[in-house]
Design an enzyme around this catalytic site. Structure first.
Site, PDB file in Angstrom:
ATOM      1  N   LYS A 173       1.603 -12.782  -4.235  1.00  0.00           N
ATOM      2  CA  LYS A 173       2.419 -11.911  -5.092  1.00  0.00           C
ATOM      3  C   LYS A 173       2.216 -10.471  -4.647  1.00  0.00           C
ATOM      4  O   LYS A 173       1.165  -9.883  -4.884  1.00  0.00           O
ATOM      5  CB  LYS A 173       2.023 -12.022  -6.565  1.00  0.00           C
ATOM      6  CG  LYS A 173       2.992 -11.244  -7.455  1.00  0.00           C
ATOM      7  CD  LYS A 173       2.446 -10.963  -8.843  1.00  0.00           C
ATOM      8  CE  LYS A 173       1.943  -9.557  -9.021  1.00  0.00           C
ATOM      9  NZ  LYS A 173       2.912  -8.474  -8.807  1.00  0.00           N
ATOM     10  N   GLY A 226      -6.254  -3.550  -6.446  1.00  0.00           N
ATOM     11  CA  GLY A 226      -5.444  -2.839  -7.432  1.00  0.00           C
ATOM     12  C   GLY A 226      -6.342  -2.117  -8.411  1.00  0.00           C
ATOM     13  O   GLY A 226      -7.459  -1.728  -8.065  1.00  0.00           O
ATOM     14  N   GLY A 231      -8.226  -5.722 -12.332  1.00  0.00           N
ATOM     15  CA  GLY A 231      -9.271  -6.479 -11.643  1.00  0.00           C
ATOM     16  C   GLY A 231     -10.258  -7.114 -12.608  1.00  0.00           C
ATOM     17  O   GLY A 231     -10.635  -8.272 -12.465  1.00  0.00           O
ATOM     18  N   GLU A 248     -10.962  -5.540  -5.080  1.00  0.00           N
ATOM     19  CA  GLU A 248     -11.154  -4.177  -4.557  1.00  0.00           C
ATOM     20  C   GLU A 248     -10.363  -3.251  -5.460  1.00  0.00           C
ATOM     21  O   GLU A 248      -9.162  -3.402  -5.592  1.00  0.00           O
ATOM     22  CB  GLU A 248     -10.690  -4.107  -3.096  1.00  0.00           C
ATOM     23  CG  GLU A 248     -11.299  -2.929  -2.366  1.00  0.00           C
ATOM     24  CD  GLU A 248     -10.517  -1.654  -2.563  1.00  0.00           C
ATOM     25  OE1 GLU A 248     -11.010  -0.764  -3.301  1.00  0.00           O
ATOM     26  OE2 GLU A 248      -9.422  -1.547  -2.004  1.00  0.00           O
ATOM     27  N   CYS A 282      -7.011   4.269  -2.290  1.00  0.00           N
ATOM     28  CA  CYS A 282      -8.295   3.974  -2.947  1.00  0.00           C
ATOM     29  C   CYS A 282      -9.357   4.877  -2.349  1.00  0.00           C
ATOM     30  O   CYS A 282     -10.348   5.200  -2.997  1.00  0.00           O
ATOM     31  CB  CYS A 282      -8.732   2.538  -2.715  1.00  0.00           C
ATOM     32  SG  CYS A 282      -7.441   1.373  -2.983  1.00  0.00           S
ATOM     33  N   GLU A 383     -10.408   7.816 -11.859  1.00  0.00           N
ATOM     34  CA  GLU A 383      -9.498   7.766 -10.716  1.00  0.00           C
ATOM     35  C   GLU A 383      -8.119   8.268 -11.148  1.00  0.00           C
ATOM     36  O   GLU A 383      -7.524   7.719 -12.073  1.00  0.00           O
ATOM     37  CB  GLU A 383      -9.401   6.335 -10.181  1.00  0.00           C
ATOM     38  CG  GLU A 383      -8.618   6.264  -8.884  1.00  0.00           C
ATOM     39  CD  GLU A 383      -8.570   4.876  -8.275  1.00  0.00           C
ATOM     40  OE1 GLU A 383      -8.368   3.913  -9.018  1.00  0.00           O
ATOM     41  OE2 GLU A 383      -8.717   4.778  -7.039  1.00  0.00           O
TER      42      GLU A 383
HETATM   43  C1  UN1 Z   1      -6.707   2.038   0.457  1.00  0.00           C
HETATM   44  O1  UN1 Z   1      -7.067   3.169   0.228  1.00  0.00           O
HETATM   45  O2  UN1 Z   1      -6.254   1.318  -0.445  1.00  0.00           O
HETATM   46  O3  UN1 Z   1      -9.225   4.008   5.154  1.00  0.00           O
HETATM   47  C2  UN1 Z   1      -6.779   1.471   1.820  1.00  0.00           C
HETATM   48  C3  UN1 Z   1      -8.059   4.204   4.882  1.00  0.00           C
HETATM   49  C4  UN1 Z   1      -7.024   3.164   5.238  1.00  0.00           C
HETATM   50  C5  UN1 Z   1      -7.028   2.069   4.237  1.00  0.00           C
HETATM   51  C6  UN1 Z   1      -7.023   2.543   2.819  1.00  0.00           C
HETATM   52  N1  UN1 Z   1      -7.289   2.656   6.549  1.00  0.00           N
HETATM   53  O4  UN1 Z   1      -7.705   5.209   4.315  1.00  0.00           O
END
Ligand code: UN1
Length: 493
Positions: A173, A226, A231, A248, A282, A383
């Site tokens: 999904k 997400g 999560g 994650e 993230c 965040e």
């Molecule tokens: C994310 O932030 O969800 O290191 C992934 C990075 C990318 C991956 C980020 N290669 O910023």
């Protein structure tokens, strides 16, 4: 209008609901496509297809499975520009970053294809004569993948490629915001010759499709990237069913700038980390812990450079910062800015929804810097997932480490210093899954594990060899060729 369909058992099909929702370009407000909205029944069909396809897939030698992954890699490479354009139209990141993200999926495909000929287990000497001992990886079964819109192809590649090379089947999904690119990725698997039923794509909401995947008894593991909130909920539901879950869930990443740092280099790292992908990574830099001796210099230089960050449609090569994903995100970011002001932080730059003729139909927020932020303020703890960064003054590395580690997340951290002793101390003490020295908080490469400590995850990792652990069980095998009963721990003592 373009219609985006499910892919179940090798067929592109509409959901049984017959319902569609719109996919928007966040920079222009234009409707790009209509996507089918699926039901629990669609998930049931996808799981049946996956289960049955996996029965034979697990018996295909891994190097042969990998041949298909090499093909996926070549196709991604061939279609890199086209995929990057779709990516940017659908979720807004600037085209250069879109290209970089597709490259991340290409890298992952080649790397995981290589795993088809490695996938190492252990052979160890048995404690008994004429007995052989080894461990092998075996697939878990059917993997349920739930992926976000901010890295719609890279994260999907981190999960689908290791799942497949290790012999699993997939029910996927993708985020409701980025179904077009998801369908293109599946088309590439199809074109590469992946047997039917091994990857099934089911579009729809988290509450219907996501839950159905998490709770389906035919799905053996869940891999999710997400929000922390979702999560936790997934972990609760899947945990009760004793399903493996790999989660994650974001970060509150900090760059520490010590007094001996190359400040110009740190400025580059901060601008890229905080405002790249409009702060919707993230790994985005959302705190800067700067030594008070270089604080003024750093702030001055950031202010000089922030004006260069042209906002607009990411397809325009001169644009540096694209839109955020949608209206509600824009509102959430504005709310955080209000909170920051009320908490007494000083607004150094930005702070508003960005306006202008070319911006009016999109969701644009001005790159925003707060300073004199206290570590316990909400803007320094939660965040935000937008282009907002908080500068917090510090007086020592020890203080920086303590503040860095004081938040609930533990994804990425960075330190700028020229002192090798302090760099090593930071590498040892920063409590995050990823640490950078003299580089910002983003830029993870696919051959190392990606993930974090504490509220960022639950101990699993995406990408790198570590990702194989999510999609495999260890099987320990003993072969006794002595022709007699040999009792371990007894007959040899
Ligand atoms: C994310 O932030 O969800 O290191 C992934 C990075 C990318 C991956 C980020 N290669 O910023």
């Amino acid at each position: 209008m373009k219609k985006v369909l499910n892919f179940i058992n090798g067929e592109w099909c509409e959901s049984t609901t017959g319902k569609y929702t719109s996919v928007w370009n966040p920079a222009t407000g234009e409707v790009l496509a209509e996507v089918t909205q699926s039901s629990k029944e669609d998930v049931d069909r996808a799981v049946e297809a996956a289960k049955s396809a996996q029965k034979s897939w697990r018996l295909v030698p891994a190097p042969e499975r990998a041949e298909i992954l090499y093909e996926v890699a070549y196709l991604l490479k061939q279609r890199k520009e086209e995929l990057a354009q779709i990516l940017t139209s659908e979720m807004g990141k600037v085209i250069d970053e879109g290209r970089g993200e597709v490259q991340e999926a290409i890298d992952m495909a080649f790397y995981m294809a290589g795993e088809g000929r490695r996938m190492f287990g252990d052979t160890v000497p048995s404690e008994l004569r004429n007995k052989f001992a080894m461990s092998v990886r075996v697939p878990v079964g059917v993997a349920g993948l739930i992926t976000p819109w901010n890295f719609p192809i890279a994260i999907a590649s981190w999960k689908s490629l290791p799942a497949l090379v290790t012999g699993n089947a997939i029910v996927w999904k993708p985020a409701t915001e980025t179904p077009i690119l998801a369908a293109e990725f599946v088309r590439i698997y199809e074109e590469a010759g992946l047997p039917k039923g091994l990857i099934n794509l089911v579009h729809g909401s988290g509450s219907v499709v996501g839950n159905a995947i998490v709770e389906h008894p035919g799905i053996d593991l869940i891999s999710f990237t997400g929000s922390n909130e979702v999560g936790r909920e997934i972990n609760g539901r899947a945990g009760a069913l004793l399903k493996r879950t790999s989660l994650e869930m974001g970060g509150k990443n900090a760059i520490t700038v010590l007094e001996d740092a190359d400040v110009d280099l740190a400025v580059e790292g901060i601008l890229w980390g905080a405002f790249g992908t409009s702060g919707q990574r993230c790994t985005a830099t959302s705190r800067v812990l700067v030594h008070e001796k270089v604080k003024e210099e750093l702030e001055g230089k950031l202010l000089e450079r922030i004006g260069e960050l042209k906002l607009g449609n990411g397809l325009d090569e001169t644009v540096k910062v694209g839109p955020v994903i949608n209206r509600s995100s824009l509102e959430r970011i504005a709310e955080y800015v209000k909170i920051g002001r009320e908490e007494g932080a000083k607004l150094l730059a930005g702070g508003d929804v960005a306006t202008g003729e070319e911006l009016e139909n999109g969701n644009f927020f001005s790159p925003t810097i707060f300073t004199d932020v206290k570590p316990g303020m909400r803007i320094a703890m939660e965040e935000i997932f937008g282009p907002v960064v908080s500068i917090i003054p510090i007086t020592s590395l020890e203080e920086a480490v303590e503040i860095n580690n004081s938040v609930e997340f533990g994804l990425s951290s960075a330190i700028y210093t020229k002192n090798v002793d302090r760099a090593f101390e930071a590498m040892r003490d920063l409590d995050t899954g990823i640490v950078y020295v003299n580089a910002g908080t983003t830029g993870a490469e696919i051959h190392l594990p990606f993930g974090g400590t504490k509220g960022t995850g639950n101990g699993h990792r995406d990408s790198g060899v570590a990702s194989l652990d999510v999609y495999t069980e260890w099987k320990s095998i003993y072969v006794d060729y002595s022709g007699k009963l040999q009792r371990a721990q007894i007959d040899n003592y």
